[in-house]
Motif scaffolding. Sequence first.
Motif, PDB file in Angstrom:
ATOM      1  N   ARG A 108       0.693  -1.074  -0.095  1.00 52.92           N
ATOM      2  CA  ARG A 108       0.010  -0.071   0.035  1.00 52.92           C
ATOM      3  C   ARG A 108       0.677   1.221   0.213  1.00 52.92           C
ATOM      4  NH1 ARG A 108      -5.127   0.154   0.868  1.00 52.92           N
ATOM      5  NH2 ARG A 108      -4.765   2.113  -0.256  1.00 52.92           N
ATOM      6  N   TYR A 113       4.827   6.940   0.956  1.00 51.81           N
ATOM      7  CA  TYR A 113       4.410   8.116   1.466  1.00 51.81           C
ATOM      8  C   TYR A 113       4.912   8.569   2.579  1.00 51.81           C
ATOM      9  CZ  TYR A 113       0.385   6.660  -1.617  1.00 51.81           C
ATOM     10  OH  TYR A 113      -0.267   6.077  -2.652  1.00 51.81           O
ATOM     11  N   TRP A 122       2.566  15.633  -2.404  1.00 52.77           N
ATOM     12  CA  TRP A 122       1.329  14.895  -2.386  1.00 52.77           C
ATOM     13  C   TRP A 122       1.244  14.315  -3.642  1.00 52.77           C
ATOM     14  CZ3 TRP A 122      -3.012  15.424   0.903  1.00 52.77           C
ATOM     15  CH2 TRP A 122      -4.087  14.956   0.464  1.00 52.77           C
ATOM     16  N   GLN A 123       1.527  12.783  -3.757  1.00 47.39           N
ATOM     17  CA  GLN A 123       1.835  12.284  -4.855  1.00 47.39           C
ATOM     18  C   GLN A 123       1.200  10.681  -4.737  1.00 47.39           C
ATOM     19  OE1 GLN A 123       5.838  12.318  -6.280  1.00 47.39           O
ATOM     20  NE2 GLN A 123       5.647  10.719  -7.777  1.00 47.39           N
ATOM     21  N   PRO A 124      -0.188  10.720  -5.036  1.00 48.49           N
ATOM     22  CA  PRO A 124      -0.543   9.225  -4.983  1.00 48.49           C
ATOM     23  C   PRO A 124      -0.091   8.275  -5.821  1.00 48.49           C
ATOM     24  CG  PRO A 124      -2.447  10.919  -5.333  1.00 48.49           C
ATOM     25  CD  PRO A 124      -1.076  11.611  -5.441  1.00 48.49           C
ATOM     26  N   GLN A 125       0.151   7.019  -5.346  1.00 47.05           N
ATOM     27  CA  GLN A 125       0.580   6.166  -6.116  1.00 47.05           C
ATOM     28  C   GLN A 125      -0.158   4.860  -6.673  1.00 47.05           C
ATOM     29  OE1 GLN A 125       4.204   5.674  -6.508  1.00 47.05           O
ATOM     30  NE2 GLN A 125       4.340   7.796  -5.591  1.00 47.05           N
TER      31      GLN A 125
END
Length: 329
Positions: A108, A113, A122-125
């Motif tokens: 996850r 993060y 702020w960089q969603p994977q």
Amino acid sequence: MQILIHSADAEQWQTAIAKALPAAEVVTSSAPLQARQRADYLVAWQPPGWLLEEQTGLKGIMNLGAGVDALLTNPSLPPGVPIVKLRDAGMAGPMIDYVRYAVLHFQRDFDRYAHQQGRLQWQPQPLVPKAEWSIGVLGLGAIGARVAQALATEGFPVHGWSRSPKALEGLICHHGKAGLKSLLGQVRSLVTLLPNTPETRGIIDAEALAALPEGASLINPGRGSLIDEAALLEALGPAEARNADSHASSHEARPATGHQGRLRGAVLDAFPHEPLPAESSLWRHPRVLITPHIAAPTPRDGALEQVIATLKAWQAGEPVPSVDPAAGY
């Protein structure tokens, strides 16, 4: 029946065993020499050499843990005395929780993060489904099998490895040298739950780490002797390089480009020398999470049941499955 106890919480064990076996004489290793020497049975965790040397009539040793390496390598261990170790005794539940957390730490992207937070990023994977996150579990004993099967029931493809062939529901089982190599090439998280034996010491070396897909992760809640720490640091690469892969836009494994820096990260609970020395580079590596050998503490209630059952069986002359000193478990 005379029972001698040695552990950090020996008095609590003394009280519990005396209550369960009121006809027995139960003393701790702090008792006078004469009382210690009368012992028929030793219930202990890592007893010192001097205590073992005092014993002249031991009929059995109950090891208060799953690992028996410290006992078997003690030069003062009386020859021929049967040794029984704890098998699960309630440790599997905490171990499953620990390994589950460690797997999710990578699956996850919590490692990434955490690094991004330090950089105000702020960089969603992209989420990799559990069905695409293969896990390898080395060691399919009482605890390892339960850990592997628990992960499998949660939707992860789980490969298990043991020295000899096994068939366990829900697992893809491998064995032997060829089986280990096959497993290593297929897993994104590798969990080590093997005992400490001459055959397993340093089993996760440079060759094994190089066999893992690039970007794989290592989780060791088992024995510290399993890992070649120098090889692990080499596989992790310099602390400042590829720091937590914070800019990765894909989790797809890439072809190997060399051994250095090809491992994504590690969660480590056990070490060859404990506490982990302050000078160890593992402390300061940003892609290593260290815990102080707490993955699966021995719960006294669960362990007490096994201890009492073993002592009663010994006293009654009944057969008790014991440790094979040659195999190391």
